[in-house]
Enzyme design. Sequence first.
Site, PDB file in Angstrom:
ATOM      1  N   LYS A  39       0.850  -1.204   0.000  1.00 20.51           N
ATOM      2  CA  LYS A  39       0.000   0.000   0.000  1.00 20.51           C
ATOM      3  C   LYS A  39       0.886   1.255   0.000  1.00 20.51           C
ATOM      4  O   LYS A  39       2.099   1.163   0.219  1.00 20.51           O
ATOM      5  CB  LYS A  39      -0.909  -0.019   1.228  1.00 20.51           C
ATOM      6  CG  LYS A  39      -0.146   0.122   2.538  1.00 20.51           C
ATOM      7  CD  LYS A  39      -1.011  -0.193   3.754  1.00 20.51           C
ATOM      8  CE  LYS A  39      -0.212  -0.025   5.031  1.00 20.51           C
ATOM      9  NZ  LYS A  39      -0.845  -0.689   6.175  1.00 20.51           N
ATOM     10  N   TYR A 273      13.430  31.777   2.357  1.00 18.87           N
ATOM     11  CA  TYR A 273      12.273  32.507   2.881  1.00 18.87           C
ATOM     12  C   TYR A 273      12.381  32.809   4.371  1.00 18.87           C
ATOM     13  O   TYR A 273      12.856  31.989   5.148  1.00 18.87           O
ATOM     14  CB  TYR A 273      11.014  31.665   2.692  1.00 18.87           C
ATOM     15  CG  TYR A 273      10.526  31.556   1.272  1.00 18.87           C
ATOM     16  CD1 TYR A 273      10.286  32.690   0.502  1.00 18.87           C
ATOM     17  CD2 TYR A 273      10.280  30.313   0.722  1.00 18.87           C
ATOM     18  CE1 TYR A 273       9.808  32.568  -0.798  1.00 18.87           C
ATOM     19  CE2 TYR A 273       9.800  30.177  -0.578  1.00 18.87           C
ATOM     20  CZ  TYR A 273       9.564  31.316  -1.331  1.00 18.87           C
ATOM     21  OH  TYR A 273       9.093  31.194  -2.605  1.00 18.87           O
TER      22      TYR A 273
HETATM   23  C1  PLP Z   1       0.080  -1.582   6.812  1.00 14.26           C
HETATM   24  C2  PLP Z   1      -0.420  -2.839   7.400  1.00 14.26           C
HETATM   25  C3  PLP Z   1       0.441  -3.902   7.687  1.00 14.26           C
HETATM   26  C4  PLP Z   1       1.950  -3.813   7.539  1.00 14.26           C
HETATM   27  O1  PLP Z   1       2.518  -3.299   8.704  1.00 14.26           O
HETATM   28  P1  PLP Z   1       4.109  -3.184   8.849  1.00 14.26           P
HETATM   29  O2  PLP Z   1       4.304  -2.709  10.239  1.00 14.26           O
HETATM   30  O3  PLP Z   1       4.556  -2.201   7.836  1.00 14.26           O
HETATM   31  O4  PLP Z   1       4.658  -4.542   8.593  1.00 14.26           O
HETATM   32  C5  PLP Z   1      -0.113  -5.078   8.147  1.00 14.26           C
HETATM   33  N1  PLP Z   1      -1.448  -5.200   8.322  1.00 14.26           N
HETATM   34  C6  PLP Z   1      -2.308  -4.190   8.080  1.00 14.26           C
HETATM   35  C7  PLP Z   1      -3.751  -4.387   8.303  1.00 14.26           C
HETATM   36  C8  PLP Z   1      -1.821  -2.982   7.619  1.00 14.26           C
HETATM   37  O5  PLP Z   1      -2.686  -1.981   7.377  1.00 14.26           O
END
Ligand code: PLP
Length: 381
Positions: A39, A273
């Site tokens: 993701k 800035y």
């Molecule tokens: C993002 C996510 C993960 C991965 O977590 P990490 O700490 O990056 O390994 C696992 N399960 C869910 C439901 C997530 O949203």
Amino acid sequence: MPTPHGKTWVEVSRSALAQNAATLARAIGQKVKLMAVVKSNAYGHGINETVRALSKAHVDWFGVDALREAKIIRETGSKKPVLILGYTPLAALKDAMRSGFSLTVYNHETVTALGRIASAKHPAKIHLKLETGTSRQGLLAKDIVSFAKTLKKNPHVVVEGMSTHYANIEDTTDHAYAMSQLSRFNAMVRAFGVAGVTAKEKHTACSAAALLYPQTHFTMVRAGIALYGLWPSKETHVSVENSGKKMTLRPALAWKTIVAQVKILPKGSSVSYGLTEKLTRDSKVAVIPVGYWDGFDRGLSSIGHALVRGHRAKILGRVCMNMCVIDATDVPGIRIEDEVTLIGRSGKEVITTEDLAGATGTINYEIVTRINPLIPRVLVA
Ligand SMILES: *Cc1c(COP(=O)(O)O)cnc(C)c1O
């Protein structure tokens, strides 16, 4: 070195990704499946590039937040199963289901809507998300019986998995809360069993849980951050080392840019800035064409660094939208279009994702996921 990728780009190491996937696969053993969580543009590494780089790795599933990302995985040619971890709007269910993706579900409304569009030929595959104490997505224990009834009324909605997510596993070396969530998960799975609902896949572990607790593995782990070679936290790293396990993760990402201008300015000149920083000596400064729009946090103003020719150069004054200025006084021979490293190595110097997270008061997850997705991702060895 010529710069074929424009004025800023992200290099992603295939071998680091493959090695981290192998390290995770070894840690969980052959009987447990590995879901690569890709993701948020694969945590900034580029979802398309990451899925392609992992095509021969020990990855069984992909996990994404949204349908849009699931479709990108299919566009790479990967046929591996994909679970959408986040909320899928009711209006998008048909598209998601027809595309063959598995959905995270915790609302009656979603089951009923899926029941209307699913068929024996096109069943809807769902993973029930169970609320065990994170108080985020998930169905409550008291609703198990009524949920089981809703499922029975919708026979083409197939429960493929059951899952939960830990609230406090990265942030601490005390895992009592995670263990209480684990036992609540087990109790809820049993209660669903009594109500006649079972699932082939059961999964609870993110990276930290996967690395620390085999009892959280069930049939599959969902690993994000560790796959990219980053530790979920210092606490997780310490806990793994204290447990006597030897484990190396290799950061897969480097962020590069180039020098746009070099000039000498006298002591006392204000830079950028707001006139927030005045040169304390006659200085050689360099302009670099990366700013907060690119994901280089404005909180790095006057405190961040960049690396050029193996030397560390401090950010001078405010980080602007599309550029910032560095102190190149101690970088011998710096020239226009020299390569500049924002995350990664240059000679003996290194800037880690954790360095940037520490400087801006956030976590490594946020640093990499906020690198602007429009910046090219380039797969390297
Ligand atoms: C993002 C996510 C993960 C991965 O977590 P990490 O700490 O990056 O390994 C696992 N399960 C869910 C439901 C997530 O949203």
